[in-house]
Design an enzyme around this catalytic site. Structure first.
Site, PDB file in Angstrom:
ATOM      1  N   HIS A 176      31.181  64.731  28.091  1.00 54.44           N
ATOM      2  CA  HIS A 176      31.403  63.316  28.328  1.00 54.44           C
ATOM      3  C   HIS A 176      30.064  62.581  28.360  1.00 54.44           C
ATOM      4  O   HIS A 176      29.031  63.144  28.739  1.00 54.44           O
ATOM      5  CB  HIS A 176      32.150  63.107  29.642  1.00 54.44           C
ATOM      6  CG  HIS A 176      33.553  63.621  29.623  1.00 54.44           C
ATOM      7  ND1 HIS A 176      34.621  62.890  30.096  1.00 54.44           N
ATOM      8  CD2 HIS A 176      34.076  64.803  29.181  1.00 54.44           C
ATOM      9  CE1 HIS A 176      35.741  63.584  29.955  1.00 54.44           C
ATOM     10  NE2 HIS A 176      35.428  64.753  29.407  1.00 54.44           N
ATOM     11  N   GLU A 178      28.900  60.317  30.341  1.00 52.59           N
ATOM     12  CA  GLU A 178      28.289  60.233  31.664  1.00 52.59           C
ATOM     13  C   GLU A 178      27.638  61.551  32.049  1.00 52.59           C
ATOM     14  O   GLU A 178      26.570  61.582  32.682  1.00 52.59           O
ATOM     15  CB  GLU A 178      29.350  59.854  32.707  1.00 52.59           C
ATOM     16  CG  GLU A 178      29.927  58.463  32.509  1.00 52.59           C
ATOM     17  CD  GLU A 178      31.165  58.447  31.603  1.00 52.59           C
ATOM     18  OE1 GLU A 178      32.014  57.570  31.780  1.00 52.59           O
ATOM     19  OE2 GLU A 178      31.279  59.330  30.728  1.00 52.59           O
ATOM     20  N   CYS A 203      36.198  57.826  33.108  1.00 55.75           N
ATOM     21  CA  CYS A 203      37.445  58.549  33.336  1.00 55.75           C
ATOM     22  C   CYS A 203      37.392  59.266  34.690  1.00 55.75           C
ATOM     23  O   CYS A 203      36.337  59.379  35.315  1.00 55.75           O
ATOM     24  CB  CYS A 203      37.689  59.559  32.214  1.00 55.75           C
ATOM     25  SG  CYS A 203      36.507  60.930  32.194  1.00 55.75           S
ATOM     26  N   CYS A 206      34.790  62.101  35.010  1.00 51.73           N
ATOM     27  CA  CYS A 206      33.394  61.742  35.264  1.00 51.73           C
ATOM     28  C   CYS A 206      33.192  61.143  36.649  1.00 51.73           C
ATOM     29  O   CYS A 206      32.136  61.316  37.257  1.00 51.73           O
ATOM     30  CB  CYS A 206      32.913  60.775  34.187  1.00 51.73           C
ATOM     31  SG  CYS A 206      32.786  61.562  32.552  1.00 51.73           S
TER      32      CYS A 206
END
Length: 386
Positions: A176, A178, A203, A206
């Site tokens: 992801h 992040e 999301c 994260c």
């Protein structure tokens, strides 16, 4: 593949930042003269700079003069490998003493004289303005949904992260944006993050992952919500380190740690060359710095490319387990930060882990490498506690 660490991240950006005075007037104060530029945008001011990680330095509520931007006014760059004073001497044909003194004065000026006084709103606006360019660096062949993240560290450095997906592999192996940003910050010893600007709301995966970061409660998340959100807003009844860690002094993610692993004697029997020593040591170092406070199963991966470059990364756990980051993905982020263009350039790998560990990575690491870098030969070496 990608260049988000990016050697000139701002060269691709237009009209992204508040207008600031460029370095040229400060060269005059240092006793040197560059081009006559009076007032231009921040992006234009650093257009020719070679910036390996930092797009701007932001300190004490000011946009400070990036050192590379100052040297760029003299036509200098980082790629020559020469010390700054030698570059200055060559560029303006002055004596060595004059060059050294000029560089020292420039460095002092860089630290004390701002381009542009700004407040938090200015900084947040700048971070958000960089997100669209970060998105372009994402690798999302499955979802076709590129995500970009731009984070401000407590040191004033700006970091970038993107989402990375791997075709023909489970979605859980994806990185992801992040997470990518946090690993980028870790690679450069950033002690904490102050703000993270995103192309979309983070999301749940994260939000949970960021619970592990040192200073997580104070990070400002910017994704269109006014003025910003903090972790308590995004995950009010969260489960995190404080629920599992009995030792409140346990270092959190981004804090320095040393796990105290050594290789078993038989693990050194696989040495084939002096290059193997560097590869194995990189994997061991990654394991020793990996973040595994919940299972006590540290692990590290080191990868070598056809060009001889070594990229390494350590396992990163989450209190909720599922958002944990495997060591291979951490090593791949290191590769991207270091300019790795294609996974197929990876030809050799070492995984260091505990043989009796309840969490092991060998099978999954082999599976992922077989899809993204099929030429890679992975060696699994066992470590033990000191």
């Amino acid at each position: 593949m990608m260049d988000f660490a990016a050697r000139s991240f701002l060269t691709k950006m237009h009209n992204t930042a508040p207008r600031m005075r460029v370095a040229n007037p400060f060269l005059c104060l240092a006793g040197l003269h560059g081009r006559n530029i009076s007032d231009t945008s921040a992006e234009e001011g650093v257009r020719t700079a070679s910036l390996p990680l930092v797009s701007l330095e932001i300190t004490r509520g000011r946009f400070a003069i990036p050192r590379a931007a100052v040297y760029a006014e003299l036509g200098l760059c980082d790629s020559t490998g020469l010390p700054p004073h030698q570059q200055v001497r060559s560029a303006v044909n002055c004596s060595a003493t004059t060059a050294v003194n000029a560089v020292n004065r420039l460095d002092q000026l860089r630290k004390t004289l701002p381009h542009h006084h700004c407040d938090r709103a200015d900084v947040d606006k700048l971070l958000l303005s960089l997100v669209p360019e970060a998105q372009k660096l994402a690798k999302a062949p499955i979802s076709s949904f590129p995500v970009g993240a731009v984070g401000l560290g407590s040191s004033g450095r700006i970091f970038v992260g993107v989402n990375v997906e791997f075709p023909q592999l489970p979605l859980g192996q994806s990185i992801h944006a992040e997470q990518c940003l946090a690993l980028n910050a870790l690679l450069h010893s950033e002690p904490s993050l102050e703000a993270v600007a995103l192309s979309a709301a983070p999301c749940g995966h994260c939000r949970q992952f960021y619970c592990e970061l040192f200073g997580a409660a104070n990070i400002r998340f910017l994704f269109g919500k006014e003025p910003h959100a903090v972790l308590h807003d995004l995950l009010p009844e969260r489960f995190g380190p404080e629920d599992l860690l009995q030792d409140r002094q346990e270092p959190l993610f981004l804090e320095q740690r040393q796990n105290g692993l050594v290789l078993r004697e038989e693990s050194w029997d696989c040495l084939r060359s002096s290059d193997d020593i560097a590869l194995i040591q990189a994997a061991l170092n990654a394991a020793n710095h990996s973040y595994a406070p919940y299972t006590q199963c540290p692990a590290g991966v080191a990868l070598r490319t056809i060009h001889g470059r070594v990229h390494s990364g350590g396992y990163v756990e989450s209190a909720a387990f599922n958002p944990s980051m495997p060591p291979l993905q951490a090593a791949l982020v290191h590769g991207m930060v270091d300019g790795l263009k294609d996974w197929s350039q990876i030809v050799d790998g070492v995984l260091v882990e505990l043989p009796e560990a309840k969490v092991q990575h060998a099978e999954v690491t082999n599976l992922v490498l077989s899809k993204i870098a099929p030429r890679t030969k992975l060696r699994v070496l066992h470590a033990t506690w000191k």
